[in-house]
Motif scaffolding. Structure first.
Motif, short mmCIF file in Angstrom:
data_model
loop_
_atom_site.label_atom_id
_atom_site.label_comp_id
_atom_site.label_asym_id
_atom_site.label_seq_id
_atom_site.Cartn_x
_atom_site.Cartn_y
_atom_site.Cartn_z
N ASP A 135 0.83 -1.21 0.00
CA ASP A 135 0.00 0.00 0.00
C ASP A 135 0.86 1.25 0.00
O ASP A 135 0.57 2.23 -0.71
CB ASP A 135 -0.93 0.02 1.22
N ARG A 170 -2.66 3.40 6.37
CA ARG A 170 -2.98 3.76 7.76
C ARG A 170 -3.79 2.65 8.43
O ARG A 170 -3.60 2.36 9.62
CB ARG A 170 -3.77 5.07 7.79
N GLN A 171 -4.66 2.01 7.68
CA GLN A 171 -5.44 0.91 8.23
C GLN A 171 -4.55 -0.28 8.57
O GLN A 171 -4.77 -0.97 9.58
CB GLN A 171 -6.53 0.48 7.23
N ARG A 172 -3.54 -0.52 7.72
CA ARG A 172 -2.59 -1.61 8.00
C ARG A 172 -1.81 -1.33 9.29
O ARG A 172 -1.54 -2.25 10.07
CB ARG A 172 -1.61 -1.78 6.85
N LYS A 195 -2.76 -3.79 16.58
CA LYS A 195 -3.70 -4.61 17.34
C LYS A 195 -3.25 -6.06 17.40
O LYS A 195 -3.34 -6.71 18.45
CB LYS A 195 -5.10 -4.51 16.72
N LYS A 252 -4.57 5.81 2.67
CA LYS A 252 -5.69 5.43 3.53
C LYS A 252 -5.58 3.97 3.92
O LYS A 252 -5.71 3.60 5.10
CB LYS A 252 -7.01 5.69 2.81
N ASN A 253 -5.33 3.10 2.94
CA ASN A 253 -5.16 1.67 3.23
C ASN A 253 -3.94 1.43 4.11
O ASN A 253 -3.97 0.57 5.00
CB ASN A 253 -5.03 0.88 1.93
N GLU A 258 -2.85 0.31 11.90
CA GLU A 258 -3.75 0.02 13.01
C GLU A 258 -3.94 -1.48 13.19
O GLU A 258 -3.95 -1.99 14.33
CB GLU A 258 -5.10 0.69 12.76
N GLN A 259 -4.06 -2.20 12.08
CA GLN A 259 -4.24 -3.66 12.15
C GLN A 259 -3.06 -4.35 12.80
O GLN A 259 -3.22 -5.20 13.69
CB GLN A 259 -4.45 -4.24 10.75
#
Length: 214
Positions: free
Chosen positions: A35, A45-47, A53, A42-43, A49-50
């Protein structure tokens, strides 16, 4: 994991869950780098966060498993080996998370002609982690299958080194400022560190496997 953990299904399930988290983290790492290279912020940033976690989940599971091993005096003859596997595998997860975080913080400018190098390097590093997870599962379930997976870990680690070296050579041949060349090399090393950590765990696992078979 019935061979090593005949006494508790709960411990077996927790270790499976821990390995699942690391395996998922490897996939998130791969797609996260992809990404970033594709400019999908955007993707990406989601990675981030993933993987954060998943890293927290793996940490919590590792601590829970360690507590189970000690408080319930489970598999005392293999306890140290199991803890060593868990702790060193957790370090692989940490390395993947920290590498994505460094991409986020420093946002290196990757020249178009180096993008495929970074992508291929990431695939090889992640492949080494995936084979490591297979090897660890085999250690608990079918120790005779461990060697085959460890061989693949070594293969992918060597491929990562080869691609990393080619990437660095290509970077230093570019007509750009020296500081940027160092920056490009720095991120190649970060990605290579993932396969290096997987190799470290595989070396330990190889020794533990020999101990189980003698």
């Amino acid at each position: 994991m019935a061979i090593l953990f005949k006494t508790t299904k709960q411990l077996e399930s927790q270790i499976d869950e821990f390995l699942d988290a690391v395996g998922e983290g490897a996939l998130v790492f791969r797609y996260g780098v992809d990404d970033f290279l594709n400019g999908g912020q955007k993707n990406f940033r989601q990675r981030i966060e993933q993987i954060a976690k998943l890293e927290n989940k793996a940490d919590d599971l590792r601590r829970t498993i360690e507590n189970q091993l000690y408080t319930h005096t489970l598999i005392p003859e293999h306890r140290g080996d199991v803890l060593g596997i868990l702790e060193s595998t957790d370090e692989v997860m940490d390395t993947m998370k920290e590498t994505l975080f460094q991409f986020d913080v420093e946002a290196p400018l990757i020249p178009e002609n180096l993008i495929n190098f970074y992508r291929e390097l990431t695939v090889m590093s992640v492949s080494s982690v995936e084979e490591l997870i297979h090897a660890i599962r085999a250690f608990f379930k079918d120790v005779s299958a461990v060697k085959n997976h460890l061989h693949k870990v070594m293969f992918y680690e060597k491929e990562a080194d080869r691609i990393g070296d080619n990437l660095k050579r290509a970077a230093f041949q570019l007509e750009i400022e020296l500081a940027r060349k160092f920056h490009l090399r720095y991120f190649a090393l970060h990605i290579q560190n993932v396969s290096d950590r997987a190799e470290d765990v595989s070396d330990r696992l190889s020794i533990y496997t020999i101990k189980r078979t003698i």
